[in-house]
Every structure is written in C-alpha cells, then in structure tokens.
Design an enzyme around this catalytic site. Structure first.
Site, short mmCIF file in Angstrom:
data_model
loop_
_atom_site.label_atom_id
_atom_site.label_comp_id
_atom_site.label_asym_id
_atom_site.label_seq_id
_atom_site.Cartn_x
_atom_site.Cartn_y
_atom_site.Cartn_z
CG HIS A 133 -24.26 -1.45 59.80
ND1 HIS A 133 -25.32 -0.68 60.05
CD2 HIS A 133 -24.66 -2.32 58.97
CE1 HIS A 133 -26.45 -1.31 59.52
NE2 HIS A 133 -26.09 -2.34 58.96
CG ASP A 229 -20.37 -7.44 55.57
OD1 ASP A 229 -21.24 -7.48 54.86
OD2 ASP A 229 -19.85 -6.42 55.55
NE ARG A 315 -29.75 -4.28 62.01
CZ ARG A 315 -29.71 -3.52 60.79
NH1 ARG A 315 -29.43 -4.25 59.60
NH2 ARG A 315 -29.62 -2.18 60.89
N1 NVA Z 1 -20.24 -4.02 54.42
C1 NVA Z 1 -21.53 -3.95 53.91
C2 NVA Z 1 -22.64 -4.13 54.93
C3 NVA Z 1 -24.05 -3.99 54.45
C4 NVA Z 1 -24.95 -4.38 55.59
C5 NVA Z 1 -21.82 -2.72 52.90
O1 NVA Z 1 -21.44 -1.64 53.64
O2 NVA Z 1 -22.28 -2.72 52.14
N1 CP Z 2 -27.65 -5.65 57.29
C1 CP Z 2 -28.09 -4.32 56.73
O1 CP Z 2 -27.79 -3.39 57.09
O2 CP Z 2 -29.11 -4.99 55.78
P1 CP Z 2 -29.81 -3.75 54.93
O3 CP Z 2 -28.69 -3.13 53.87
O4 CP Z 2 -30.69 -4.82 54.07
O5 CP Z 2 -30.39 -2.61 55.57
#
Ligand code: NVA
Ligand code: CP
Length: 327
Positions: A133, A229, A315
C-alpha cells in the site's frame, strides 16, 4: 517540480530514497498551495482511470480530488467493468492506455498491478494490493515528518499482522528513509523473510534499524509512533476473525502502551479502524467475541495523541504528488 516522468508507482521497493524524499517535498508543496487557495491545474486536459476491485473511501477520494485539483478528468471503474471477467488484464491495460494518461489500480495480488503496468503505456499507480500500500505509506511518512520535523530519529512500532500490505510497505518505507522500524507481533505474523532480507540490506545503506519484537510493552518504550491496522484485511475470510482475535489481542494499542511510549508519542492507523461498535462489521465482531473494540481502544483513537485524521488528509496531497511527478 520534482519528476519521475513516465514511471509507475507500484511499490516503495521500486523507488530510491531520493525519489521518496522528492515526492514528500512535492506533496508538502501541494498541501501548502491547497491550504493557501493557490490553483495548480497543471494537467488540464489529461484523463485518468481509477480501477477499484476492493472498497475504498480515502484512496478513491484522494485520487478524485487530487485529479480535479490538477485539472484532470477522472473516470471511476468498479466491479461493473469487464476487467478479469470478460477481458484480461493485458487487454484492459492496452485499451485504457489509448484513452487515459494514467491508471490507478486497487485489487488483490500485487502480480495483477504489475501485469497492468507491464502492458499499459501510461503510468500505473498502486492504490492497494494484498502485498503493498505504497500511497498510504507516503502519506504516513509526510505525517511523521510534519510532526517530528524529520524522519531519521523516529522509532515507529507497527503492531498486528505484519505480513500484509501495511506491515510490508511500512517496513520498506522506514528502511528507505533510515528510520527505526519495529515489527511487534507473534512470530507467525512477522513479514516474509525474503522481504526482511531485502530491507535489511537497504537498512545497511540508509542507517535504518529494523527490529522484530514479540513483547508489546518492550516495543513501546521510547517509541515516537505506535501504528496499527485492522486484524483482518479486505479479501480475507470472515472465519479468520476468531484466530486473529486470539493471536493479536495482546497487541491492541491501548492507553497503557501509549503511556509507555510517552507523552510525545503519537498514534497512527491507515484507517478504517475498529475502535468502537459503530460499524456493521465492528459491531458484529465485537459482539460475537464480547469486546468493545478491536485493534485500538476508543480512548487512544479519540485521545490527544491520535493523529489519524491529519494522516488521512495527507493521502490526498501525497497521491497528488505521485500523479504530478509521474505524469
Ligand atoms: N490491511 C488493510 C489496509 C486497509 C487500508 C486491508 O488491506 O484491508
Ligand atoms: N487507508 C485506506 O486505504 O483507506 P480506504 O480503504 O478508505 O481507501
């Protein structure tokens, strides 16, 4: 203006420390312009496509607002597109490249976004995969820099499942920026050893320190940032909640850990977060397992050391920097 013209932005491992620093500087500049109301429609007439195969609030809105601020037209594609069902990734990549100047992709395996980039003739930006990410971590680095005036001396502890996108990308980002990064989780949640080896080599060059710790209280000592997270990520099966709660409850960020870290420490989370029972999933899971919250307590999330909304706002500025630099 800092440039990475024509490059994709697929994972932080592909970027040099200088490129990450350049993107952070550009993001800070865009943030200042936005706050001062100075227009920066540098890409008038350009078009971008946003592909989301998983849900999103922050990432989608950041790409849309940043795109509009830069003067671009934005097209959103979700599960209603032909991608993956009637049309392959290589074919979609080549079609979209005839119409758009850049493509954002959020989906499952990293291999998909890499394949999209291989076949697209325009920059491709990773808006989250299971493994990485990168735009989130750019925003995290900007937020840490704003708070502490730099990155080098910062000890950032990541609590939770460190094998997934956030753990991986934070480890790479911190290694590249010469930071002190601590993974804090049970051993089975430590990141992939191959990625650890790569990051240790990077750390050798940048002066970063990488630590792997199983004791949450020991890890919190002297930390500048306590980061977590969700324990179950998008795409993972609901049945895994029972195991994750059993394995990771000791790694919940609570007031005790914040106090161990000290008054100058901050709490960060990529969001969305299960800090209460005000969401359907949060309520269902909390009630099933007899809890008030999951990876972070409401007290910490809402407390004075939490900087999660500044982090979320960043972001947009960092995604704007990625698009502007690569276009
Ligand atoms: N680890 C989480 C991050 C969300 C921004 C997911 O992949 O759902
Ligand atoms: N942190 C993040 O990526 O949030 P969203 O899933 O809302 O885009």
């Amino acid at each position: 203006m800092f440039q990475m013209k024509g490059k994709d932005f697929l994972k932080l491992l592909d970027c040099t420390p200088e490129e990450i620093k350049g993107l952070l500087t550009l993001a800070a500049d865009f943030k200042q312009k936005k706050q001062a109301g100075i227009p920066h429609r540098l890409f008038e007439g350009k078009n971008i496509a946003l592909i989301f195969e998983k849900s999103s609030t922050r990432t989608r809105c950041s790409f849309e607002v940043a795109g509009h601020d830069l003067g671009m037209q934005v097209t959103y594609l979700d599960s209603g597109s032909q991608l993956g069902k009637k049309e392959s990734v290589p074919d979609t990549a080549r079609v979209l490249s005839t119409m758009f100047d850049g493509i954002e992709y959020r989906g499952y395996g990293q291999a998909l976004v890499e394949e999209l980039a291989e076949y697209a003739s325009v920059p491709v930006w990773n808006g989250l995969t299971d493994e990485a990410h990168p735009t989130q971590v750019l925003a995290d680095l900007l937020t840490v820099q704003e708070r502490f005036g730099g990155l080098g001396q910062v000890k950032l502890v990541y609590y939770g499942d460190s094998r997934y996108n956030m753990g991986n990308s934070l480890m790479v980002g911190c290694a590249k920026m010469g930071m002190h990064f601590v993974v804090c989780s049970p051993k089975e949640y430590f990141p992939d050893p191959q990625l650890v080896t790569v990051c240790q080599k990077i750390a050798g060059e940048t002066g970063a320190i990488l630590e792997f710790q199983e004791d949450p209280e020991e890890a919190a000592q002297g930390a500048s940032v306590l980061y977590t997270d969700v324990w179950v990520s998008m795409g993972e099966p609901d049945q895994i909640w029972a195991k994750r709660i059993a394995d990771l409850s000791a790694y919940q960020i609570n007031q005790r850990l914040m106090e161990l870290a000290g008054p100058k420490a901050v709490f960060m989370h990529c969001l969305p977060a299960y800090h209460d029972k005000k969401t359907t999933v949060g309520k269902e899971v909390c009630e099933k397992f007899g809890r008030d919250c999951l990876e972070v307590t409401d007290q910490v999330f809402e407390g004075p050391q939490s900087i999660v909304f500044q982090q979320a706002g960043n972001r947009m500025h960092t995604i704007k920097a990625v698009m502007a630099a690569t276009l």
